[in-house]
Design a protein around this motif. Sequence first.
Motif, PDB file in Angstrom:
ATOM      1  N   GLU A 124     -58.065  52.391  16.630  1.00 42.48           N
ATOM      2  CA  GLU A 124     -56.921  51.550  16.947  1.00 42.48           C
ATOM      3  C   GLU A 124     -56.005  52.213  15.644  1.00 42.48           C
ATOM      4  O   GLU A 124     -56.087  53.088  14.960  1.00 42.48           O
ATOM      5  N   TRP A 125     -54.717  51.713  15.769  1.00 40.50           N
ATOM      6  CA  TRP A 125     -53.717  52.268  14.984  1.00 40.50           C
ATOM      7  C   TRP A 125     -53.799  52.370  13.695  1.00 40.50           C
ATOM      8  O   TRP A 125     -53.762  53.453  12.696  1.00 40.50           O
ATOM      9  N   ARG A 126     -54.725  51.233  12.967  1.00 44.17           N
ATOM     10  CA  ARG A 126     -54.924  51.381  11.607  1.00 44.17           C
ATOM     11  C   ARG A 126     -55.989  52.386  11.387  1.00 44.17           C
ATOM     12  O   ARG A 126     -55.842  52.784  10.187  1.00 44.17           O
ATOM     13  N   HIS A 127     -56.923  52.665  12.353  1.00 39.95           N
ATOM     14  CA  HIS A 127     -57.982  53.820  12.039  1.00 39.95           C
ATOM     15  C   HIS A 127     -57.125  55.188  11.979  1.00 39.95           C
ATOM     16  O   HIS A 127     -57.589  55.961  11.214  1.00 39.95           O
ATOM     17  N   THR A 158     -62.729  56.225  14.049  1.00 36.47           N
ATOM     18  CA  THR A 158     -63.321  54.841  14.062  1.00 36.47           C
ATOM     19  C   THR A 158     -63.499  54.375  12.682  1.00 36.47           C
ATOM     20  O   THR A 158     -63.426  53.398  12.533  1.00 36.47           O
ATOM     21  N   GLY A 167     -54.873  54.174  19.570  1.00 31.72           N
ATOM     22  CA  GLY A 167     -54.508  52.687  19.457  1.00 31.72           C
ATOM     23  C   GLY A 167     -55.528  51.722  20.109  1.00 31.72           C
ATOM     24  O   GLY A 167     -55.334  50.535  20.316  1.00 31.72           O
ATOM     25  N   GLU A 168     -56.674  52.130  20.478  1.00 34.06           N
ATOM     26  CA  GLU A 168     -57.880  51.484  21.166  1.00 34.06           C
ATOM     27  C   GLU A 168     -59.054  52.074  21.041  1.00 34.06           C
ATOM     28  O   GLU A 168     -59.187  53.396  20.666  1.00 34.06           O
ATOM     29  N   ILE A 169     -60.074  51.487  21.087  1.00 37.52           N
ATOM     30  CA  ILE A 169     -61.324  52.012  21.068  1.00 37.52           C
ATOM     31  C   ILE A 169     -62.070  51.934  22.276  1.00 37.52           C
ATOM     32  O   ILE A 169     -62.651  51.026  22.762  1.00 37.52           O
ATOM     33  N   GLU A 214     -49.757  58.120  20.049  1.00 40.21           N
ATOM     34  CA  GLU A 214     -50.328  56.830  20.842  1.00 40.21           C
ATOM     35  C   GLU A 214     -50.685  57.346  22.276  1.00 40.21           C
ATOM     36  O   GLU A 214     -50.092  58.436  22.524  1.00 40.21           O
TER      37      GLU A 214
END
Length: 561
Positions: A401-404, A207, A28-30, A426
């Motif tokens: 991130e979530w979309r990735h 990513t 949910g984050e890079i 998550e």
Amino acid sequence: MSHPHPELGPPPRLPAEGLRIVALGGLGEIGRNMTVFEHAGKLLVVDCGVLFPEEHQPGVDVILPDFTWIRDRLDDIVAVVLTHGHEDHIGGVPYLLRERADIPLMGSKLTLAFIEGKLKEHRIRPNTVRVKEGDRRRFGPFDCEFVAVNHSIPDSLAVALRTRAGTVLHTGDFKMDQFPLDDRITDLRAFARLGEEGVDLFLTDSTNAEVPGFTTSERDLVPAIEQVFRTAPRRVIVSSFASHVHRIQQVLDAAHAHGRKVAFVGRSMVRNMGIARDLGYLKVPAGLVVDLKALEGLPDNEVALVCTGSQGEPMAALSRMANRDHQIRIGQGDTVLLASSLIPGNESAIYRVINGLSRWGANVVHKGNAKVHVSGHASAGELVYCYNIVRPKHVMPVHGEWRHLQANGELAIRTGVDPSRVLVAEDGVVVDLVDGRASITGKVPAGYVYVDGMTVGGATEASLKDRRALAEEGVLTVVAIVDADTGALAEPPDFLARGFVHDENTFASVVPVIEKTLAKAAEEGVGEAPRLEQLIARAVASWAWRAQRRKPLIIPIVIDA
């Protein structure tokens, strides 16, 4: 695809033969990548990185994974495996070692050199175990095998964990450059061999899962970098990540070919490139790299500088050059080469720097106008290849991130992985592998832990909210001297305002509001200062909104006369 549900509670007890996987960061984050594996009462940690703050987190230096879940089990940690030397994978290690200094750190030569350099600044001498691709090491109930992968830093590793519950393959950060500068390619033969043996759970870098096709080879940047060095009339200033040894190698080669001397600028750049050079990862022709001082006597067209700040960080060398507070003065005819990506969330800071440099007359070459950057992560085509080679039973997308994560999960399904066996989780979500089946079983705390100067975890969401209010709305201090007998104002209140737009008449209309509030309090027999301060703060806040349409932070001070 199975997603975590918001109502997840603490996980049940782990069955004796089960394997538990919990990401404490990186989903949910890079950034702040950290995955904890639990089996037979022991813990193995893969990576422990930091996340860099965004504009809505003022005053924060870095953000750490939340160690709460493992804090009372630090003695059960058998090792920390570091897949590679980037900050988002090793930056949190000093903070973990502050809690238990002798946890073994496992990693490749360059990764350990980078972490040792970092730990020296924290005055910690780590217990390190050096490994390389092909090695197999046993730590407690975990049998770890290391596999070479290609990434934007040398010496990166994937790790296969064999346990009684099954085998997990974690790619770390990787791409499949077929012509890397060091000829060390991602070892798909090892991936295939592990696939034959059976991979129960495959954790893959997400990513670039939304990017179709294949990531371009690092070597394909040669023409663009070469052109900059060939055509730049004056100095060339290159900005890159302080760890991108291969990119900086290409810059050094181009500088050497065009008769320019090079100096490194910026503490992390000088330190990391010194380490890479000493260990033989960076090949530096004799006499090419000199001290910054030595460049002063040379003509501009024989000079190249390599500095930090490619993400627009305010304190890094490049931003300071753009703001004119660096010893290196950018001028007409200088060429600035930004040989790096735009990390999501940093775009505006980077464009601010590009605009600043252009204003001083520099020609800025960046990935938007020239082919000077390729990603360090596998695109969709490469990920699909890996799924087809490994044929995993379960897939858990990581690092994104979530979309990735979502896009990566969909790729796995398209290669034939059963949708119910693709786990999009998550931070803090617990995945248990029991009897060959992986499922989401609960959630543990995995909040943001802010490092702010010397304090770790002191800054909270509430204090950041106060900082945002201070930044956007200003602060208003109200000093009221109250007569202890009557409860009324002994003299007119004082107002001290900062960042709250006002003139001398602004506060005239609030005095009656304060008087009315105090009169009502006296009527109800409320006389203690803390309670009066609360009442005044509330009254002044609603006045500020009504009269000024502002919400300043209000600090009431009541003094007994």
